[in-house]
Write a protein that holds these residues in place. Structure first.
Motif, PDB file in Angstrom:
ATOM      1  N   GLU A 167       0.841  -1.187   0.000  1.00  0.00           N
ATOM      2  CA  GLU A 167       0.000   0.000   0.000  1.00  0.00           C
ATOM      3  C   GLU A 167       0.878   1.239   0.000  1.00  0.00           C
ATOM      4  OE1 GLU A 167      -3.357   0.035  -0.086  1.00  0.00           O
ATOM      5  OE2 GLU A 167      -3.245  -2.137  -0.311  1.00  0.00           O
ATOM      6  N   GLY A 168       0.967   1.877  -1.154  1.00  0.00           N
ATOM      7  CA  GLY A 168       1.840   3.031  -1.291  1.00  0.00           C
ATOM      8  C   GLY A 168       1.586   4.099  -0.238  1.00  0.00           C
ATOM      9  N   LEU A 169       0.300   4.289   0.080  1.00  0.00           N
ATOM     10  CA  LEU A 169      -0.020   5.374   0.997  1.00  0.00           C
ATOM     11  C   LEU A 169       0.395   5.066   2.433  1.00  0.00           C
ATOM     12  CD1 LEU A 169      -3.470   6.612  -0.341  1.00  0.00           C
ATOM     13  CD2 LEU A 169      -1.215   7.580  -0.758  1.00  0.00           C
ATOM     14  N   SER A 170       0.510   3.778   2.776  1.00  0.00           N
ATOM     15  CA  SER A 170       0.902   3.450   4.150  1.00  0.00           C
ATOM     16  C   SER A 170       2.307   3.970   4.441  1.00  0.00           C
ATOM     17  CB  SER A 170       0.825   1.942   4.400  1.00  0.00           C
ATOM     18  OG  SER A 170       1.695   1.243   3.547  1.00  0.00           O
ATOM     19  N   ARG A 171       3.089   4.062   3.392  1.00  0.00           N
ATOM     20  CA  ARG A 171       4.452   4.558   3.550  1.00  0.00           C
ATOM     21  C   ARG A 171       4.445   6.003   4.058  1.00  0.00           C
ATOM     22  NH1 ARG A 171       7.722   5.769  -1.831  1.00  0.00           N
ATOM     23  NH2 ARG A 171       9.462   6.939  -0.950  1.00  0.00           N
ATOM     24  N   TYR A 172       3.525   6.819   3.537  1.00  0.00           N
ATOM     25  CA  TYR A 172       3.448   8.205   3.997  1.00  0.00           C
ATOM     26  C   TYR A 172       3.025   8.248   5.455  1.00  0.00           C
ATOM     27  CZ  TYR A 172       3.180   9.168  -1.059  1.00  0.00           C
ATOM     28  OH  TYR A 172       3.402   9.210  -2.400  1.00  0.00           O
ATOM     29  N   GLU A 173       2.036   7.412   5.758  1.00  0.00           N
ATOM     30  CA  GLU A 173       1.481   7.374   7.107  1.00  0.00           C
ATOM     31  C   GLU A 173       2.572   6.999   8.129  1.00  0.00           C
ATOM     32  OE1 GLU A 173      -1.421   8.241   8.172  1.00  0.00           O
ATOM     33  OE2 GLU A 173      -1.338   7.368  10.188  1.00  0.00           O
ATOM     34  N   ILE A 174       3.395   6.034   7.753  1.00  0.00           N
ATOM     35  CA  ILE A 174       4.423   5.563   8.673  1.00  0.00           C
ATOM     36  C   ILE A 174       5.631   6.495   8.688  1.00  0.00           C
ATOM     37  CG2 ILE A 174       6.094   3.695   9.052  1.00  0.00           C
ATOM     38  CD1 ILE A 174       3.789   1.936   7.684  1.00  0.00           C
TER      39      ILE A 174
END
Ligand SMILES: Nc1ncnc2c1ncn2[C@@H]1O[C@H](COP(=O)(O)OP(=O)(O)O)[C@@H](O)[C@H]1O
Ligand SMILES: [Mg+2]
Length: 332
Positions: A167-174
């Motif tokens: 999930e590409g967006l999880s990277r931003y979140e983390i």
């Protein structure tokens, strides 16, 4: 190290290559880690296969290991501590979505339990978990894994916590927090990919053609094989699966037309963030590729730039088929 058996479509294959990525696991096994390691990369690039091979490796190195993947509904638990085993099995007895989510959260506790039980070397491998618990919980989950390293309920020699995500967006979140090291994994190298290709029974297109279509992504190799090598069919399923609608391409035509030629144009400062987020969320691109050859990659990094494969210096299409899918809708 024993090589695990994997299913590639309906064919049994052996885990191949990924020497550098496995070497990284050996290093962690020796020195431990300060932060949680979160590995992101294209869908189907081989994160799960690598983690499952790592279970084997870590077991051989004397670790107690728990691996869990709620999306593929798979787990492995390698420990002599019966209580921990039984608790996980108890939770998973129902095998509903809910029980898998419960197991994901229990994983943190089970890791702590292993330390409490006196195990000196433990590894928690959490695969595709953010999809199950929701992206908004990703950071807090990672914090939980970090707690195992930082505030263990007892002494340990080495503790390893790895989470993998497509999930590409999880990277931003983390990435907003300093609880994890974010590491990128790319598709397979030509040599590794060739070993997989060779294991598929013929007749099949020549290797060069398959390489140019897949960019070394083993999942795309499977899909091509399953469709009897009908690349067009695979592209069609990417288009519908990822909802690459004409509305989408019309809205962003100005950028997309250039991005299918060179994804780095999305790096230009005037690119709307909304477009980048949509492409990332649809798992079409990886945005902001780390410097090549650095330790921000698990295993080999992609070439610096290879426009034939859709790889730019900063932005890359996940595979050439993803790019062609967008190109096709642009032309319709
Ligand atoms: N190193 C490898 N050796 C053999 N098969 C692999 C390897 N890496 C991936 N595969 C196969 O390719 C497919 C996609 O890989 P997977 O690990 O599920 O990708 P990801 O978890 O990154 O989405 C699976 O069928 C997997 O078994
Ligand atoms: Mg996976």
């Amino acid at each position: 190290m024993e090589r695990i058996k994997l299913k590639l479509a309906n064919i049994n294959v052996e885990f191949v290559d990924r020497e550098q990525a496995l070497e990284r696991v050996r290093e962690w096994a020796e020195r431990g880690m300060v932060n949680v390691q979160v590995v992101y990369g294209p869908e189907g690039c081989g994160k799960t296969a690598w983690l499952r091979q790592s279970v084997e490796l870590l077991k051989e190195l004397g670790f107690d290991v728990i691996y869990l993947n709620p999306v593929e509904r798979e787990f492995a638990i390698e420990t002599g501590i019966k209580d921990v085993k039984e608790r996980l099995l108890e939770i998973l007895r129902e095998t509903t979505d809910e029980s898998w989510v419960k197991a994901v959260w229990a994983l943190i506790d089970l890791g702590r339990e292993l330390i409490r039980a006196g195990r000196r070397k433990i590894a928690i491998l959490a695969d595709d978990i953010f999809q199950a618990i929701g992206l908004d919980r990703a950071a807090i989950y990672v914090k939980g894994l970090l707690g195992i390293l930082e505030y263990p309920p007892g002494d340990y020699d080495v503790a390893i916590t790895i989470a993998a995500t497509s999930e590409g967006l999880s990277r931003y979140e983390i990435g907003r927090h300093r609880w994890a090291d974010l590491l990128a994994m790319w598709n397979m190298t030509r040599e590794g990919f060739k070993q997989l290709y060779d294991q598929l029974p013929g007749p099949k297109p020549d290797f060069e053609t398959v390489w140019r279509l897949t960019g070394g992504n083993p999942k795309m190799l499977v899909e091509l094989y399953q469709s009897d090598w009908r690349a067009d069919e695979v592209m069609r399923s990417v288009i519908s699966g990822k909802m690459i609608t004409r509305g989408f391409t019309t809205k962003w035509r100005r950028w997309l037309e250039k991005a299918v030629e060179d994804p780095d144009i999305l790096w230009e400062p005037d690119t709307p963030e909304e477009l980048i987020n949509e492409l990332t969320e649809k798992n079409l691109i990886i945005y902001f590729l780390p410097d090549r050859g650095t330790r921000l990659w698990v295993g080999e990094s992609p070439p610096e730039r290879d426009l034939e494969l859709g790889i730019g210096r900063y932005v890359a299409w996940q595979t050439p088929i993803h790019r062609e899918a967008v190109r096709r809708v642009l032309m319709e």
